[in-house]
Design an enzyme around this catalytic site. Structure first.
Site, PDB file in Angstrom:
ATOM      1  N   GLY A 149      81.777  57.338 -13.527  1.00  0.00           N
ATOM      2  CA  GLY A 149      81.835  58.736 -13.950  1.00  0.00           C
ATOM      3  C   GLY A 149      81.373  58.967 -15.376  1.00  0.00           C
ATOM      4  O   GLY A 149      80.857  58.058 -16.042  1.00  0.00           O
ATOM      5  N   GLN A 150      81.580  60.198 -15.847  1.00  0.00           N
ATOM      6  CA  GLN A 150      81.094  60.594 -17.179  1.00  0.00           C
ATOM      7  C   GLN A 150      81.660  59.682 -18.266  1.00  0.00           C
ATOM      8  O   GLN A 150      80.918  59.139 -19.087  1.00  0.00           O
ATOM      9  CB  GLN A 150      81.491  62.058 -17.472  1.00  0.00           C
ATOM     10  CG  GLN A 150      80.898  62.582 -18.765  1.00  0.00           C
ATOM     11  CD  GLN A 150      81.556  63.861 -19.267  1.00  0.00           C
ATOM     12  OE1 GLN A 150      82.559  64.331 -18.729  1.00  0.00           O
ATOM     13  NE2 GLN A 150      80.988  64.444 -20.305  1.00  0.00           N
ATOM     14  N   GLY A 157      86.954  54.327 -11.375  1.00  0.00           N
ATOM     15  CA  GLY A 157      86.150  55.513 -11.686  1.00  0.00           C
ATOM     16  C   GLY A 157      85.103  55.225 -12.746  1.00  0.00           C
ATOM     17  O   GLY A 157      84.715  56.107 -13.519  1.00  0.00           O
ATOM     18  N   TYR A 210      94.806  70.002 -10.425  1.00  0.00           N
ATOM     19  CA  TYR A 210      94.422  68.895 -11.312  1.00  0.00           C
ATOM     20  C   TYR A 210      95.424  68.780 -12.464  1.00  0.00           C
ATOM     21  O   TYR A 210      95.940  67.691 -12.765  1.00  0.00           O
ATOM     22  CB  TYR A 210      93.014  69.184 -11.840  1.00  0.00           C
ATOM     23  CG  TYR A 210      92.533  68.291 -12.958  1.00  0.00           C
ATOM     24  CD1 TYR A 210      92.147  66.979 -12.724  1.00  0.00           C
ATOM     25  CD2 TYR A 210      92.426  68.787 -14.259  1.00  0.00           C
ATOM     26  CE1 TYR A 210      91.675  66.179 -13.764  1.00  0.00           C
ATOM     27  CE2 TYR A 210      91.960  67.995 -15.299  1.00  0.00           C
ATOM     28  CZ  TYR A 210      91.584  66.695 -15.046  1.00  0.00           C
ATOM     29  OH  TYR A 210      91.121  65.908 -16.067  1.00  0.00           O
ATOM     30  N   ASP A 224      84.166  51.637  -8.566  1.00  0.00           N
ATOM     31  CA  ASP A 224      84.087  53.055  -8.187  1.00  0.00           C
ATOM     32  C   ASP A 224      83.930  53.107  -6.668  1.00  0.00           C
ATOM     33  O   ASP A 224      83.902  52.060  -5.999  1.00  0.00           O
ATOM     34  CB  ASP A 224      82.913  53.751  -8.909  1.00  0.00           C
ATOM     35  CG  ASP A 224      83.165  55.261  -9.090  1.00  0.00           C
ATOM     36  OD1 ASP A 224      83.389  55.956  -8.078  1.00  0.00           O
ATOM     37  OD2 ASP A 224      83.150  55.729 -10.235  1.00  0.00           O
TER      38      ASP A 224
HETATM   39  P1  NAD Z   1      84.086  61.977 -13.422  1.00  0.00           P
HETATM   40  O1  NAD Z   1      84.342  62.960 -12.337  1.00  0.00           O
HETATM   41  O2  NAD Z   1      82.791  62.000 -14.126  1.00  0.00           O
HETATM   42  O3  NAD Z   1      84.320  60.513 -12.887  1.00  0.00           O
HETATM   43  C1  NAD Z   1      85.396  60.202 -12.039  1.00  0.00           C
HETATM   44  C2  NAD Z   1      84.972  59.011 -11.215  1.00  0.00           C
HETATM   45  O4  NAD Z   1      86.060  58.712 -10.344  1.00  0.00           O
HETATM   46  C3  NAD Z   1      83.735  59.278 -10.348  1.00  0.00           C
HETATM   47  O5  NAD Z   1      82.747  58.300 -10.590  1.00  0.00           O
HETATM   48  C4  NAD Z   1      84.272  59.200  -8.921  1.00  0.00           C
HETATM   49  O6  NAD Z   1      83.356  58.621  -8.006  1.00  0.00           O
HETATM   50  C5  NAD Z   1      85.491  58.329  -9.102  1.00  0.00           C
HETATM   51  N1  NAD Z   1      86.489  58.524  -8.053  1.00  0.00           N
HETATM   52  C6  NAD Z   1      86.931  59.676  -7.499  1.00  0.00           C
HETATM   53  N2  NAD Z   1      87.827  59.407  -6.532  1.00  0.00           N
HETATM   54  C7  NAD Z   1      87.961  58.060  -6.497  1.00  0.00           C
HETATM   55  C8  NAD Z   1      88.730  57.171  -5.717  1.00  0.00           C
HETATM   56  N3  NAD Z   1      89.549  57.613  -4.757  1.00  0.00           N
HETATM   57  N4  NAD Z   1      88.634  55.855  -5.965  1.00  0.00           N
HETATM   58  C9  NAD Z   1      87.790  55.390  -6.922  1.00  0.00           C
HETATM   59  N5  NAD Z   1      87.020  56.170  -7.675  1.00  0.00           N
HETATM   60  C10 NAD Z   1      87.103  57.490  -7.457  1.00  0.00           C
HETATM   61  O7  NAD Z   1      85.290  62.128 -14.470  1.00  0.00           O
HETATM   62  P2  NAD Z   1      85.310  61.741 -16.004  1.00  0.00           P
HETATM   63  O8  NAD Z   1      84.909  62.943 -16.751  1.00  0.00           O
HETATM   64  O9  NAD Z   1      84.629  60.474 -16.233  1.00  0.00           O
HETATM   65  O10 NAD Z   1      86.882  61.595 -16.214  1.00  0.00           O
HETATM   66  C11 NAD Z   1      87.509  60.338 -16.218  1.00  0.00           C
HETATM   67  C12 NAD Z   1      88.999  60.575 -16.373  1.00  0.00           C
HETATM   68  O11 NAD Z   1      89.236  61.281 -17.598  1.00  0.00           O
HETATM   69  C13 NAD Z   1      89.604  61.408 -15.263  1.00  0.00           C
HETATM   70  O12 NAD Z   1      90.888  60.916 -14.962  1.00  0.00           O
HETATM   71  C14 NAD Z   1      89.711  62.782 -15.878  1.00  0.00           C
HETATM   72  O13 NAD Z   1      90.777  63.503 -15.343  1.00  0.00           O
HETATM   73  C15 NAD Z   1      89.959  62.460 -17.332  1.00  0.00           C
HETATM   74  N6  NAD Z   1      89.528  63.538 -18.213  1.00  0.00           N
HETATM   75  C16 NAD Z   1      88.199  63.833 -18.360  1.00  0.00           C
HETATM   76  C17 NAD Z   1      87.825  64.880 -19.173  1.00  0.00           C
HETATM   77  C18 NAD Z   1      86.385  65.263 -19.368  1.00  0.00           C
HETATM   78  O14 NAD Z   1      86.098  66.250 -20.044  1.00  0.00           O
HETATM   79  N7  NAD Z   1      85.428  64.525 -18.819  1.00  0.00           N
HETATM   80  C19 NAD Z   1      88.798  65.611 -19.868  1.00  0.00           C
HETATM   81  C20 NAD Z   1      90.128  65.294 -19.657  1.00  0.00           C
HETATM   82  C21 NAD Z   1      90.486  64.244 -18.856  1.00  0.00           C
HETATM   83  N1  SER Z   2      87.119  68.479 -18.922  1.00  0.00           N
HETATM   84  C1  SER Z   2      88.124  68.411 -17.905  1.00  0.00           C
HETATM   85  C2  SER Z   2      87.915  69.466 -16.883  1.00  0.00           C
HETATM   86  O1  SER Z   2      87.292  70.437 -17.230  1.00  0.00           O
HETATM   87  C3  SER Z   2      89.485  68.586 -18.525  1.00  0.00           C
HETATM   88  O2  SER Z   2      90.324  67.677 -17.975  1.00  0.00           O
HETATM   89  O3  SER Z   2      88.391  69.322 -15.795  1.00  0.00           O
END
Ligand code: NAD
Ligand code: SER
Length: 320
Positions: free
Chosen positions: A13-14, A10, A141, A36
């Site tokens: 992603g962000q 992943g 989720y 990814d």
């Molecule tokens: P995001 O959605 O920006 O990025 C997730 C990435 O995973 C994407 O680039 C997507 O293409 C990739 N992805 C989805 N399905 C996939 C698969 N089957 N195989 C490979 N890649 C795949 O999410 P993020 O914000 O970067 O979050 C990263 C992690 O942190 C996640 O596990 C999320 O649950 C966790 N998280 C994020 C936040 C937040 O505020 N951003 C908060 C809590 C937890």
């Molecule tokens: N920022 C994330 C969401 O809103 C929390 O895991 O899904």
């Protein structure tokens, strides 16, 4: 440290795009393998297409590079997850099982699994939410993250796999855009303010949630992974503190720089999700165990977001 080979799932992603760069700087570009579903044209260095739900694809890359650590970020987030609950469960759980199994089978030394404030649900103390209340999440989720935390603990207890985890608050950063979560409004609001546009917020003005600045989130990730093994006493996932605020407070903070900035409120289904999440987090275990301290409060976040987004948009305009 020179011998580490680190796989990030992943990575586009962000969080992943920022973490990849940080780990490249720390370990050297050739030691980091970003992956990814699709190639990311912004990455320098090694990139592999991996659908993390595909065991063979993941295993091939782990063997090809002799991977020693995995940061498993791939997931479907809270708001997007509610649009297709069964698919979200399948993707989030299958990808995690694959990472845990491949790591166990091929002697990966450490795994990072991000959990979330979405693990909490009704019947919690919403202020200063403690580490271990009953977890009854309201989204698929959140259910997948609670299950993931328990599987992380299981793999540590049963196989000795060193899985480490933190429950991220909503992450705010200028470097990348969020991917379908309930806290996405916060990043969007800064972009609109800097572009001198109006913003329609999908949460109500008074919805207070735990948030964290990207720099703090990435630092927490690396600090928990680098902490001495004996200091890690929580093998499900650590609460971590960041900053807590609501959209109205964000607007007031932004208006110090952009007094004309206007926001309207039109809560949608994401309001119901946010209503079950904490307003602030008790992160005392992370503080005691590995000395976690956030650096950014709301005012710091606003200053840094505005500074960097102004730069970003002015550079984009020059490119045009
Ligand atoms: P995001 O959605 O920006 O990025 C997730 C990435 O995973 C994407 O680039 C997507 O293409 C990739 N992805 C989805 N399905 C996939 C698969 N089957 N195989 C490979 N890649 C795949 O999410 P993020 O914000 O970067 O979050 C990263 C992690 O942190 C996640 O596990 C999320 O649950 C966790 N998280 C994020 C936040 C937040 O505020 N951003 C908060 C809590 C937890
Ligand atoms: N920022 C994330 C969401 O809103 C929390 O895991 O899904």
């Amino acid at each position: 440290m020179e011998q580490e080979k680190i796989l990030i799932t992943g990575a586009g992603g962000q969080l992943g795009s920022v973490l990849t760069e940080k780990l490249q700087k720390k370990y050297g570009v050739s030691h980091i393998i970003a992956s990814d579903l699709k190639p990311n044209m912004y990455f320098n260095g090694c990139f592999e297409i991996i659908d993390a739900t595909n065991f063979d694809a993941l295993q091939t890359v782990v063997l090809k590079y002799n991977i020693t650590q995995v940061y498993h970020l791939a997931a479907i987030l809270s708001a997007n997850g509610e649009k297709a609950p069964l698919n979200t469960w399948n993707v989030n759980m299958k990808a995690l099982f694959n990472v845990l199994e491949v790591s166990r089978l091929h002697n990966v030394k450490k795994v990072f699994f991000p959990s979330s404030i979405a693990v909490f649900g009704d019947n919690i103390e919403r202020t200063n939410t403690p580490q271990s209340p009953n977890l009854t999440p309201s989204t698929v989720y959140g259910i997948s993250k609670v299950a993931g935390e328990n599987w992380a603990n299981y793999y540590f207890e049963k196989y000795g796999l060193d899985v480490r985890s933190i429950r991220y608050p909503g992450v705010i950063g200028y470097q990348s855009l969020p991917g379908g979560g309930t806290t996405d409004y916060a990043v969007d609001m800064y972009h609109k303010a800097v572009k001198n546009e109006k913003f329609e917020c999908f949460l109500s003005a008074s919805t207070t949630l735990p948030m964290i600045y990207m720099d703090d989130a990435i630092r927490a990730t690396i600090e928990v992974m680098e902490a001495p093994i004996e200091s890690i006493t929580i093998r499900t996932s650590y609460n971590i503190a960041g900053a807590s605020f609501n959209p109205e407070q964000m607007v007031a903070s932004i208006q110090k720089t952009y007094p004309e900035f206007q926001v309207t409120y039109k809560p949608d289904f994401r309001q119901n999700i946010a209503a079950t999440w904490p307003m602030s987090i008790n992160g005392s275990k992370a503080k005691n165990d590995w000395n976690w301290k956030p650096k950014y409060n709301l005012e710091d976040i606003t200053k840094d977001m505005i500074k960097n987004l102004k730069l970003k948009y002015s550079v984009e305009n020059i490119d045009l």
